[in-house]
Design a protein around this motif. Structure first.
Motif, PDB file in Angstrom:
ATOM      1  N   TYR A   1       0.844  -1.204   0.000  1.00  0.00           N
ATOM      2  CA  TYR A   1       0.000   0.000   0.000  1.00  0.00           C
ATOM      3  C   TYR A   1       0.870   1.241   0.000  1.00  0.00           C
ATOM      4  CZ  TYR A   1      -3.963   2.972   1.157  1.00  0.00           C
ATOM      5  OH  TYR A   1      -4.925   3.928   1.125  1.00  0.00           O
TER       6      TYR A   1
ATOM      7  N   GLN B   1      -5.014  -1.190  -9.213  1.00  0.00           N
ATOM      8  CA  GLN B   1      -4.930  -2.110  -8.077  1.00  0.00           C
ATOM      9  C   GLN B   1      -4.557  -3.520  -8.535  1.00  0.00           C
ATOM     10  OE1 GLN B   1      -5.438  -1.285  -4.944  1.00  0.00           O
ATOM     11  NE2 GLN B   1      -6.667   0.597  -4.962  1.00  0.00           N
ATOM     12  N   GLY B   2      -5.133  -3.923  -9.701  1.00  0.00           N
ATOM     13  CA  GLY B   2      -4.954  -5.311 -10.107  1.00  0.00           C
ATOM     14  C   GLY B   2      -3.554  -5.655 -10.550  1.00  0.00           C
TER      15      GLY B   2
ATOM     16  N   TYR C   1       0.164  -6.028  -7.079  1.00  0.00           N
ATOM     17  CA  TYR C   1       0.727  -7.176  -6.375  1.00  0.00           C
ATOM     18  C   TYR C   1       1.380  -8.211  -7.293  1.00  0.00           C
ATOM     19  CZ  TYR C   1      -0.520  -5.603  -1.832  1.00  0.00           C
ATOM     20  OH  TYR C   1      -0.559  -4.883  -0.689  1.00  0.00           O
ATOM     21  N   PRO C   2       0.756  -8.504  -8.462  1.00  0.00           N
ATOM     22  CA  PRO C   2       1.483  -9.396  -9.382  1.00  0.00           C
ATOM     23  C   PRO C   2       2.864  -8.853  -9.729  1.00  0.00           C
ATOM     24  CG  PRO C   2      -0.781  -9.172 -10.098  1.00  0.00           C
ATOM     25  CD  PRO C   2      -0.610  -8.223  -8.959  1.00  0.00           C
TER      26      PRO C   2
ATOM     27  N   TRP D   1       8.796  -9.579   6.758  1.00  0.00           N
ATOM     28  CA  TRP D   1       7.647  -9.130   7.536  1.00  0.00           C
ATOM     29  C   TRP D   1       8.107  -8.175   8.637  1.00  0.00           C
ATOM     30  CZ3 TRP D   1       2.565 -10.033   6.492  1.00  0.00           C
ATOM     31  CH2 TRP D   1       2.300 -10.958   5.476  1.00  0.00           C
TER      32      TRP D   1
ATOM     33  N   ARG E   1       0.707  -3.127  13.115  1.00  0.00           N
ATOM     34  CA  ARG E   1       0.133  -4.340  12.535  1.00  0.00           C
ATOM     35  C   ARG E   1       1.163  -4.989  11.633  1.00  0.00           C
ATOM     36  NH1 ARG E   1      -4.518  -3.641   9.253  1.00  0.00           N
ATOM     37  NH2 ARG E   1      -3.916  -1.450   9.128  1.00  0.00           N
ATOM     38  N   LYS E   2       1.020  -6.334  11.474  1.00  0.00           N
ATOM     39  CA  LYS E   2       2.002  -7.027  10.657  1.00  0.00           C
ATOM     40  C   LYS E   2       1.793  -6.702   9.183  1.00  0.00           C
ATOM     41  CE  LYS E   2       3.403 -11.127  10.738  1.00  0.00           C
ATOM     42  NZ  LYS E   2       3.603 -12.586  10.796  1.00  0.00           N
TER      43      LYS E   2
ATOM     44  N   LYS F   1       4.060  -6.803   5.132  1.00  0.00           N
ATOM     45  CA  LYS F   1       5.234  -7.299   4.415  1.00  0.00           C
ATOM     46  C   LYS F   1       5.920  -6.108   3.756  1.00  0.00           C
ATOM     47  CE  LYS F   1       5.947 -11.377   1.559  1.00  0.00           C
ATOM     48  NZ  LYS F   1       5.494 -12.041   0.341  1.00  0.00           N
TER      49      LYS F   1
ATOM     50  N   GLU G   1      -1.278 -10.300   3.413  1.00  0.00           N
ATOM     51  CA  GLU G   1      -0.810  -9.067   2.791  1.00  0.00           C
ATOM     52  C   GLU G   1      -1.960  -8.303   2.135  1.00  0.00           C
ATOM     53  OE1 GLU G   1       2.388  -9.905   0.205  1.00  0.00           O
ATOM     54  OE2 GLU G   1       2.832  -7.796  -0.203  1.00  0.00           O
ATOM     55  N   LEU G   2      -2.800  -9.058   1.434  1.00  0.00           N
ATOM     56  CA  LEU G   2      -3.898  -8.387   0.739  1.00  0.00           C
ATOM     57  C   LEU G   2      -4.909  -7.822   1.735  1.00  0.00           C
ATOM     58  CD1 LEU G   2      -4.319 -10.883  -2.224  1.00  0.00           C
ATOM     59  CD2 LEU G   2      -3.233  -8.654  -2.245  1.00  0.00           C
TER      60      LEU G   2
ATOM     61  N   PHE H   1      -4.218  -6.721   4.653  1.00  0.00           N
ATOM     62  CA  PHE H   1      -3.602  -5.512   5.203  1.00  0.00           C
ATOM     63  C   PHE H   1      -3.832  -4.330   4.281  1.00  0.00           C
ATOM     64  CE2 PHE H   1      -0.691  -2.944   7.474  1.00  0.00           C
ATOM     65  CZ  PHE H   1       0.037  -2.233   6.532  1.00  0.00           C
ATOM     66  N   HIS H   2      -3.712  -4.602   2.975  1.00  0.00           N
ATOM     67  CA  HIS H   2      -3.901  -3.532   1.996  1.00  0.00           C
ATOM     68  C   HIS H   2      -5.303  -2.976   2.092  1.00  0.00           C
ATOM     69  CE1 HIS H   2      -2.533  -1.847  -2.038  1.00  0.00           C
ATOM     70  NE2 HIS H   2      -3.789  -1.442  -1.930  1.00  0.00           N
TER      71      HIS H   2
ATOM     72  N   GLU I   1      -7.389  -3.119   4.570  1.00  0.00           N
ATOM     73  CA  GLU I   1      -7.575  -2.400   5.831  1.00  0.00           C
ATOM     74  C   GLU I   1      -6.916  -1.026   5.799  1.00  0.00           C
ATOM     75  OE1 GLU I   1      -6.080  -5.021   8.760  1.00  0.00           O
ATOM     76  OE2 GLU I   1      -7.700  -6.473   8.481  1.00  0.00           O
ATOM     77  N   SER I   2      -5.749  -0.946   5.122  1.00  0.00           N
ATOM     78  CA  SER I   2      -5.087   0.361   5.021  1.00  0.00           C
ATOM     79  C   SER I   2      -5.935   1.345   4.237  1.00  0.00           C
ATOM     80  CB  SER I   2      -3.723   0.207   4.345  1.00  0.00           C
ATOM     81  OG  SER I   2      -2.944  -0.736   5.003  1.00  0.00           O
ATOM     82  N   ILE I   3      -6.501   0.868   3.115  1.00  0.00           N
ATOM     83  CA  ILE I   3      -7.389   1.746   2.353  1.00  0.00           C
ATOM     84  C   ILE I   3      -8.543   2.207   3.246  1.00  0.00           C
ATOM     85  CG2 ILE I   3      -8.880   1.969   0.353  1.00  0.00           C
ATOM     86  CD1 ILE I   3      -7.292  -0.170  -1.041  1.00  0.00           C
TER      87      ILE I   3
ATOM     88  N   GLN J   1     -13.005  -1.001  -4.038  1.00  0.00           N
ATOM     89  CA  GLN J   1     -11.906  -0.347  -4.738  1.00  0.00           C
ATOM     90  C   GLN J   1     -10.796  -1.340  -5.078  1.00  0.00           C
ATOM     91  OE1 GLN J   1      -9.169   2.335  -2.672  1.00  0.00           O
ATOM     92  NE2 GLN J   1     -10.006   3.957  -3.929  1.00  0.00           N
ATOM     93  N   PHE J   2     -10.543  -2.219  -4.130  1.00  0.00           N
ATOM     94  CA  PHE J   2      -9.429  -3.139  -4.325  1.00  0.00           C
ATOM     95  C   PHE J   2      -9.750  -4.233  -5.363  1.00  0.00           C
ATOM     96  CE2 PHE J   2      -5.423  -4.756  -3.483  1.00  0.00           C
ATOM     97  CZ  PHE J   2      -5.432  -6.094  -3.123  1.00  0.00           C
TER      98      PHE J   2
ATOM     99  N   HIS K   1      -6.827 -11.353  -7.413  1.00  0.00           N
ATOM    100  CA  HIS K   1      -5.472 -10.851  -7.140  1.00  0.00           C
ATOM    101  C   HIS K   1      -4.523 -12.020  -6.900  1.00  0.00           C
ATOM    102  CE1 HIS K   1      -6.872  -6.720  -6.560  1.00  0.00           C
ATOM    103  NE2 HIS K   1      -5.599  -6.398  -6.679  1.00  0.00           N
TER     104      HIS K   1
END
Lengths: 113, 955
Positions: A28, A46-47, A50-51, A66, A73-74, A76, B27-28, B30-31, B33-35, B56-57, B63
């Protein structure tokens, strides 16, 4: 948010490498930083984020671990590797060369041909 | 480096898959939640922010899927899915899967079995360095001792002194070595350390080979233990009592004694020191069915062969084969090779001239100058098995390959039929977004699963089948050089064949499946002819069945020709009685008998054996009526001047009194040899019709005399009778050959005195020492029985043991087994090709039945309509049957010319009939037609049973 300019896959990788080169970021965070550095002009889809991140890690250009985000919060975090740094450098050079080449072609007027 | 990093990462993710999934999830999340947090900070409520963030995501799963694709895991996942799906589908149709696996296992197993044998007999190199540099001089496949021939003639035979000179000066070759052309059985007793024979351990009979001192170095073969035989061991005749053991002998008879080096064993009574053991798999250069167990230097020839020394200059006995290692240049350079060949020819020519001595006619000079002993490549060793079985193995390989092709055609048809039932499923998949490549891949994986499993099963079948084949070929010999265990080459072959088979029968259905048009198939039950696939869909099954019919015809004709060849060979007139005869081979020399003791021994044997119940008569002889090896020489008739180069060759046999009645050979003139012909009487002989016709065309043979050109049995012998011609060797040999029979009892006790030659110091010996005549030994007992000869074997053994417990009986067979030995590979090839061709025909019939049944099922709607519209039963039957008849006609029409063209390649294997034998062709045609019609008639009958109402109502 400004106009969305569609990016090619190669430039997306380059931008991610640049964003991460300025300091370790989570996914993010990469999104935010690119938006911020471009002056709210550039938003990554967005899509494709991550890829691209996983692909770059697969190729060994970035490394992940991590850690804790600012909310404890945890999350990566990704950082640039030595190979990534080299790649970024060469890609930047190539981009600059290409850009100046194309803009010089576009600048030619009828008399210069 | 990027590639390397990618590969490492890919492997890591495969292994740590679960961790990847949880990491991605975390990880996803977290993303998202951040948004949501950012949205909350800008004033949106918590649940609303979460909702907007999710929208939005986008979908988390998509993904994740994109991530997996970028890591290269998608292909891997799909592979796993396809495999599991394939297994499920195969399990759901157990009947089909079982039949498919069975046909694949049989087809692949058969091919692997034949390939295993081919690999061992024909393809494997000798386990030495640079085997391609080895060449044999002349055609060295046969063993024996020849006399009266030119150097290197008649199968690469050379005498000892000539080979010695080549050994010392090999010219352009790296080295030239010699070995005895035959290995013979010797009796071996391990010796205790003190040097005395261990009386309690029995003597073992093992085959031994005599080799020159540089044999192992020219072969460049390294020993497992100790050393090999050296030129110093072979330096002087009579000395050098050392031996090198084979791995098998060391393991079996000496229980792999690790301290065997330096110990002595007694070979034929003489102590030999064991100096080395060869590694497993080394059999020398001569690949024989019964491999050599030990090697000894040529210098010990008298002990090992138990014959007078053949190691003298100008001995006239040609019993050694030669081979050499070419220089590296000669292996690659043709000119250099020619130079080596010319050098060899020159040496041989010089050798012949030296032996002839004196003046030679111009014709003879010309003949000598044309002598050529070819250099035969020996990278695979020298093998009689190869030339005997090579052609048969190649034929069998083609036969099993054809059977596999037919089985593949069946499977392809079945799969095509199944693909037709899957049309809806595939259309749905395509509509949902699958690529055609994915569908082809899934289909292929299913078929490869079938073929690889079939391959594994086939390997097991091959092991069993090869074991059976080897057992058949070895004819009961306990140990032969062939092994049914598959080695790496064989396993690679099986793997490759399974993959190829899978692709062969799987590719076409897979491609056909993917070619489905999506829209038309999704519409519910259409009743047009197009829905049953139309003309194009029926093309492949029909073609495949036609091909099957063609191939079955070819195989049937082939097997018919082989069967008739075997019949022809068996039904020949052999000249002697082929039943109720027992043959027992024995060797009195091994038990220590001297030639002077033989008359007494022979007498006792005959008396004792004649007294056995169930025995009609007993006789002794040197060789049985039909035999692979023969004692022969040229003969001279006093008073007859032979033409130059006239064939005066005759096979010889020394026989006891009742030989002719025991063997069942009739006498056409005069009388046979009988018990009255003993040492005191006139020397008599019986000749056969061929000799009589040749030398005495006027028919006055009886009463004339004959001289044999071998010193030990020179004669002259008076001819007292003429015997019927017999087939004494290979049943395929139809040329008439002369035979001379002389009585055992009348062979001279001593060899004729040789005129004294001065020894090394120039002194002429005063006394003349006479050598005993080794030709007085008989090697074979013939017993004519009243009942089944096999029942008398035990009594025979007991009787011989009661005469002398030490007398070894080497082999006991009935005359039928002996004959079948000769025709063994004819029997093998005819039974195997018949088996395979019947299998092929069965598979083709099943294939035709399957295709025709499926046609009927698919055309149920159409048939229903026809019947409803008034078609009669015979018309419907004919409609289906005519299709099959058409296939049969086309199959035969194409198959017949194909068969006519190919049978001429097996012409050499046939005997007594031509490759275009009309009767065989006719019978094969009838069998193929009958099978095909039967397979086609059953579905046709089913077609008539279609109930039009049922057919029209449902799908």
């Amino acid at each position: 948010m400004g106009n969305r300019i569609d990016l090619l896959q190669g430039t997306l990788d380059m931008l991610i490498l640049k964003a991460v080169s300025l300091g370790p970021l989570h996914g993010y965070g990469v999104l935010l930083r690119i938006r911020q550095v471009s002056g709210e002009q550039l938003e990554i889809q967005q899509g494709s984020l991550y890829p691209a991140l996983y692909r770059l890690e697969h190729q060994g250009l970035i490394a992940s671990e991590w850690g804790e985000s600012d909310n404890n919060r945890k999350a990566k975090f990704y950082r640039l590797t030595a190979a990534g740094r080299r790649q970024l450098h060469s890609e930047t050079e190539r981009w600059n060369r290409m850009a100046s080449l194309i803009s010089s072609i576009l600048r030619t007027t009828l008399e210069e041909v | 480096m990027k590639l390397f990093a990618k590969l490492r990462s890919w492997l890591k993710w495969i292994v740590k898959r679960a961790r990847l999934e949880t990491a991605m999830e975390a990880e996803l999340r977290f993303h998202i939640e951040s948004i949501a947090e950012d949205l909350v900070r800008s004033g949106v409520s918590q649940p609303e922010a979460l909702r907007r963030a999710r929208i939005q995501f986008g979908g988390v799963e998509s993904h994740k899927d994109a991530i997996r694709a970028s890591l290269g895991l998608r292909f891997w996942d799909q592979l796993g899915m396809d495999l599991r799906y394939g297994v499920r589908r195969l399990a759901k149709g157990p009947a089909f899967t079982a039949i498919a696996l069975l046909s694949l296992a049989l087809g692949i197993g058969g091919n692997t079995a034949i390939f295993t044998l081919m690999n061992q007999v024909m393809l494997r190199n000798l386990p030495v360095r640079n085997p391609e540099q080895l060449v044999a001089f002349g055609d060295s496949e046969f063993g024996g001792i020849a006399g009266g021939i030119d150097l290197g003639a008649l199968g690469g035979y050379f005498p000892w002194d000539f080979t010695r000179s080549l050994q010392t000066d090999p010219g352009p070759f790296q080295g030239i070595a010699a070995y005895c052309s035959f290995s013979n059985k010797v009796s071996i007793r391990p010796l205790a350390a003190s040097g005395t024979a261990n009386a309690s351990s029995p003597a073992v009979l093992a085959p031994a080979s005599l080799v020159s001192g540089n044999y192992f170095s020219v072969l460049d073969a390294r020993p497992l233990l100790g050393r090999t035989i050296l030129p110093s061991d072979d330096a002087t005749p009579g000395s050098g009592a050392v031996t090198v053991l084979s791995y098998h002998f060391w393991q079996q008879s000496l229980s792999s004694d690790p301290s065997i080096l330096g110990k002595s064993i007694a070979i034929n009574g003489t102590p030999f020191e064991v100096v080395g053991v060869m590694p497993q798999g080394f059999l020398g250069i001569k690949q024989e069915l019964q491999p050599t167990d030990l090697w000894t230097p040529l210098s010990m020839q008298t002990v090992v062969l138990q014959q007078p020394s053949m190691l003298t200059p100008h001995s006239g006995l040609y019993f050694l084969h030669l081979f050499a290692r070419l220089s590296p240049r000669a292996t690659s350079n043709r000119a250099e090779l020619a130079r080596s060949q010319n050098w060899l020819n020159q040496q041989i020519m010089d050798g012949i001239r030296e032996r002839e001595g004196g003046t030679m006619s111009a014709d003879r000079q010309l003949e000598i100058s044309r002598v050529n002993v070819p250099l035969v490549p020996a990278a695979h060793g020298v093998s009689l098995i190869r030339s005997q079985y090579g052609a048969s193995l190649k034929i069998l390989m083609i036969v099993v390959a054809l059977v596999l092709l037919i089985a593949c055609a069946n499977l392809a048809n079945f799969l095509l039929a199944r693909a037709a039932t899957r049309k809806r499923e595939i259309a749905t998949r395509l509509a949902l977004g699958s690529s055609r490549a994915r569908i082809v891949r899934q289909s292929l994986i299913e078929t490869l699963l079938l073929s690889l499993t079939g391959g594994v099963l086939g390997l097991g079948i091959a092991f069993a089948a090869t074991g059976v084949l080897i057992g058949f070929v070895s004819q009961g010999n306990a140990y032969i050089a062939m092994d049914p265990t598959p080695d790496t080459t064989v396993m690679l072959f099986t793997l490759g064949l399974s993959l190829l088979t899978g692709l062969l029968f799987g590719l076409a259905p897979a491609l056909a499946a993917a070619r489905t048009g999506a829209a038309s198939n999704l519409s519910a039950g259409s009743r047009t002819a197009q829905s049953s696939g139309g003309k194009s869909a029926r093309f492949w099954p029909k073609t495949l069945v036609t091909v099957q019919v063609m191939l079955s015809l070819l195989l049937l004709v082939g097997s018919g020709l082989f069967l008739r060849t075997l019949r022809n060979l068996q039904n020949q007139d052999y000249g002697f009685e082929r039943s109720h005869l027992l043959l027992a081979e024995f060797d009195a020399k091994l038990a220590g008998y001297k030639p002077s003791q033989t008359p007494g021994l022979h007498q006792r044997l005959v008396e004792r054996l004649s007294a056995l119940p169930g025995v009609r008569s007993v006789a002794l002889c040197a060789t049985p009526p039909i035999s692979g090896g023969n004692w022969s020489s040229s003969v001279t008739i006093p008073g007859y001047t032979p033409a130059p180069k006239e064939n005066r060759h005759s096979i010889l046999n020394r026989v006891s009194g009742r030989y002719f009645e025991t063997a069942g050979i009739s006498i056409v003139a005069g009388r046979p040899v009988n018990n009255a012909d003993d040492a005191n009487g006139q020397k008599v002989a019986v000749i056969n019709q061929t000799l009589a016709r040749h030398f005495f065309p006027k028919g006055d043979a009886v009463g004339r005399s004959i001289v044999i050109d071998i010193d030990s049995v020179k004669g002259p012998w008076q001819i007292v009778g003429i015997a019927r011609d017999t087939k004494s060797g290979n049943p395929r040999d139809v040329d008439p050959i002369g035979m001379t029979y002389i009585p055992l009892a009348q062979i001279d006790p001593h060899l004729p005195a040789v005129s004294s030659t001065p020894d090394a110091t120039g002194v002429v010996a005063k006394t003349v020492v006479l050598e005993e005549n080794q030709d007085r030994f008989a090697g074979m007992i013939l017993v004519r029985t009243t009942g089944d000869p096999a029942h008398t074997i035990a009594d025979l053994r007991a009787a011989v043991t009661s005469v002398d417990a030490n007398l070894p009986l080497l082999e006991i067979t009935t005359i039928q087994d002996q004959m079948s030995n000769f025709m063994m590979h004819d029997e093998l090839i005819s039974s195997l090709t018949s088996l395979f061709s019947l299998l092929a025909l069965l598979l083709a019939a099943i294939g035709l039945y399957g295709v025709m049944s499926y046609n009927v099922v698919r055309r149920t709607n159409e048939i229903g309509i026809r019947i409803a519209l008034g078609a009669q039963t015979p018309a419907v039957q004919w409609m289906i049957l005519s299709e099959s008849l058409l296939l049969l006609t086309i199959g035969v029409g194409l198959g017949l010319p194909l068969t006519l063209l190919t049978t001429k390649y097996i012409k050499d294997q046939l005997f007594g009939l031509s490759a275009l034998d009309p009767m065989t062709f006719t019978v094969a045609l009838i069998v193929v037609s009958a099978m095909t019609l039967l397979a086609a008639w059953l579905p046709a009958r089913r077609a008539t049973k279609v109930d039009p109402m049922v057919a029209l109502r449902c799908d």
